[in-house]
Design a protein around this motif. Structure first.
Motif, PDB file in Angstrom:
ATOM      1  N   ASN A  32       0.816  -1.216   0.000  1.00 20.13           N
ATOM      2  CA  ASN A  32       0.000   0.000   0.000  1.00 20.13           C
ATOM      3  C   ASN A  32       0.847   1.263   0.000  1.00 20.13           C
ATOM      4  O   ASN A  32       0.483   2.252  -0.627  1.00 20.13           O
ATOM      5  N   ARG A  36       1.377   0.868  -4.359  1.00 23.38           N
ATOM      6  CA  ARG A  36       0.062   1.376  -4.795  1.00 23.38           C
ATOM      7  C   ARG A  36       0.098   2.816  -5.322  1.00 23.38           C
ATOM      8  O   ARG A  36      -0.524   3.097  -6.367  1.00 23.38           O
ATOM      9  N   VAL A  90      -2.354  -5.424  -4.927  1.00 21.83           N
ATOM     10  CA  VAL A  90      -1.888  -4.160  -5.507  1.00 21.83           C
ATOM     11  C   VAL A  90      -1.776  -4.299  -7.029  1.00 21.83           C
ATOM     12  O   VAL A  90      -2.306  -3.492  -7.774  1.00 21.83           O
ATOM     13  N   ASP A  91      -1.093  -5.329  -7.502  1.00 24.50           N
ATOM     14  CA  ASP A  91      -1.017  -5.541  -8.954  1.00 24.50           C
ATOM     15  C   ASP A  91      -0.470  -6.938  -9.248  1.00 24.50           C
ATOM     16  O   ASP A  91       0.539  -7.353  -8.667  1.00 24.50           O
ATOM     17  N   ASP A 266      -9.363  -6.633  -3.729  1.00 26.45           N
ATOM     18  CA  ASP A 266      -9.119  -5.215  -3.961  1.00 26.45           C
ATOM     19  C   ASP A 266     -10.233  -4.606  -4.816  1.00 26.45           C
ATOM     20  O   ASP A 266     -10.682  -3.491  -4.561  1.00 26.45           O
ATOM     21  N   PRO A 358      -8.406   0.843  -9.402  1.00 23.62           N
ATOM     22  CA  PRO A 358      -7.598  -0.322  -9.774  1.00 23.62           C
ATOM     23  C   PRO A 358      -8.342  -1.402 -10.556  1.00 23.62           C
ATOM     24  O   PRO A 358      -7.728  -2.354 -11.026  1.00 23.62           O
TER      25      PRO A 358
END
Ligand code: FAD
Length: 394
Positions: A32, A36, A90-91, A266, A358
């Protein structure tokens, strides 16, 4: 508001040890705070500060974290899964970097390599000072790697590697490539062996693949092996046939069982928050039954996905997991995650199509996750074979 989180609703933390919760929280905080704020821009520009990130991920202790010795953290499989879950929240691209480094490249060297290969590469890779990639897929052989054309031929004591690998994560930024090639040591697929290839060896090049609409915050490359001469010691002594790469893939796939659920969580959190503040027809979107039906159904799948991941984690920590059990988790959790990402996008309306949120980034990333580490169809066939006893791959 008096709304509960999904973790509270499912009492998910009651299934984890305190140490696992601590690791989870540490990785979540890193994700984060460090990733992020930048990741949408990395995705948009298709540029990842991979070297810098690898060192920070090394300091965090997540590179090869489930391996023992050689500078690795020696954590449980469940703890490794939780780290993947938080990184992929996050990804997926960041989780891919960690999966390929730790589970594909490092695990292969750790499991199949010589003592010399382990000493040379693992400590630096655990610290993120050296980056690894894993070359199995070829332009004409993805789901069926047994047909690979890349070959290694003897020249005196040396090996000469020729061939092309495709869709290789970390390829262009790697210091070392674990490359699978056909040898004539045994007949057919049994002749496949793994080689530890320093990427500065003459004849090795790794052009980056551009124009991806998915996993843009991840480096994907072609590997070209044009008469790459390696010493006899470059072959990993303990891997024979496809069992070598397939075992390594099982390790990374296990991380994806957790990771995909992170991306889904998320998206759901984003959509719930958005629905609470977005007003349509004079009241919050969250107050409409159709929205709540979507949210409730998605929460069920995210919660069940966690339960499945945790269950498989416990089985793996007992050393009892079978490949078809990892297939159960990969097929279900990635398939549900991509469906959830798309459903969440509807809740965000037009705002859902930009990188300000996101959700569409996760949805697009999950297209790759659906395909790599065994496509959904291949996992259906694996589960089908387990349940019927009939192999339907060909
Ligand atoms: P194909 O095998 O050509 O499959 C095409 C379609 O046919 C799929 O829907 C598939 O499910 C279906 N199909 C295949 N066989 C059957 C069958 N028997 N019955 C029914 N349907 C079938 N590879 C690496 O080695 N290292 C990496 O680091 C790596 N990173 C990747 C990163 C990204 C972003 C992507 C997209 C891929 C990566 N891959 C990597 C490659 C990935 O593992 C392959 O894409 C995957 O194995 C599928 O192979 P393919 O793309 O050739 O598809």
């Amino acid at each position: 508001s008096n709304a509960q989180s999904l973790t509270q609703l499912f009492a998910l933390d009651s299934l984890l040890e305190q140490e696992e919760i601590d690791i989870r929280d540490t990785v979540r905080k890193f994700g984060n705070e460090r990733i992020r704020p930048h990741v949408a821009q990395w995705f948009e520009e298709a540029k990842l500060p991979a070297r810098e990130l690898a060192k920070e991920l090394g300091q965090l202790g997540v590179l090869g974290m489930h391996l023992d010795g050689y500078g690795c953290a020696g954590m449980s499989a469940t703890a490794y899964g939780l780290a993947c879950l938080e990184l992929e929240a996050v990804d997926s691209g960041i989780r891919s970097l960690v999966s390929v480094q730790g589970s594909l490249a490092m695990f292969s060297i750790h499991h199949w390599g010589s003592e010399e290969q382990k000493q040379e590469w693992l400590p630096r890779m655990a610290a993120g000072e050296a980056i690894g990639c894993f070359g199995l897929t070829e332009p004409d052989f993805g789901s069926n790697p047994a047909g690979m054309r890349t070959n290694a031929k003897r020249d005196g004591d040396d090996w000469i590697l020729n061939g092309t690998k495709m869709w290789i994560t970390n390829g262009s930024i790697a210091d070392v490539a674990v490359v699978w090639a056909q040898t004539d040591l045994e007949e057919g697929a049994k002749g496949i062996r793994g080689f530890v290839v320093p990427t500065d060896t003459p004849g090795f090049s790794a052009p980056e693949i551009h124009s991806k609409m998915s996993l843009r915050a991840s480096v994907t490359s072609e590997l070209i092996l044009d008469g790459v001469r390696l010493p006899s010691s470059a072959m990993m002594p303990k891997a024979e046939g496809l069992r070598g790469p397939l075992t390594s893939l099982g390790e990374a796939r296990f991380g994806i069982v957790f990771g995909a659920i992170g991306a889904a969580r998320d998206c759901l959190e984003t959509a719930v928050e958005y629905s609470q503040s977005r007003e349509v027809f004079d009241k919050p979107l969250a107050g409409y039954q159709l929205t709540q039906a979507k949210i409730a159904d998605m929460a069920l799948e995210v919660g069940k996905g966690h339960l499945l991941a945790y269950h498989l984690g416990r089985i793996k920590d007992r050393g009892e997991i079978a490949p078809e059990q990892v297939s159960l988790g990969k097929l279900n959790n990635v398939r549900e995650a991509i469906a959830i990402a798309r459903e969440c996008r509807t809740i965000l309306g037009a705002n859902g199509i930009t990188l300000e949120y996101p959700v569409i980034r996760h949805a697009n990333n999950l297209e790759s996750v659906l395909t790599y580490e065994g496509t959904s169809e291949v996992h259906q066939l694996t589960i089908g074979k387990a349940l019927t006893g009939e192999a339907a791959f060909r």
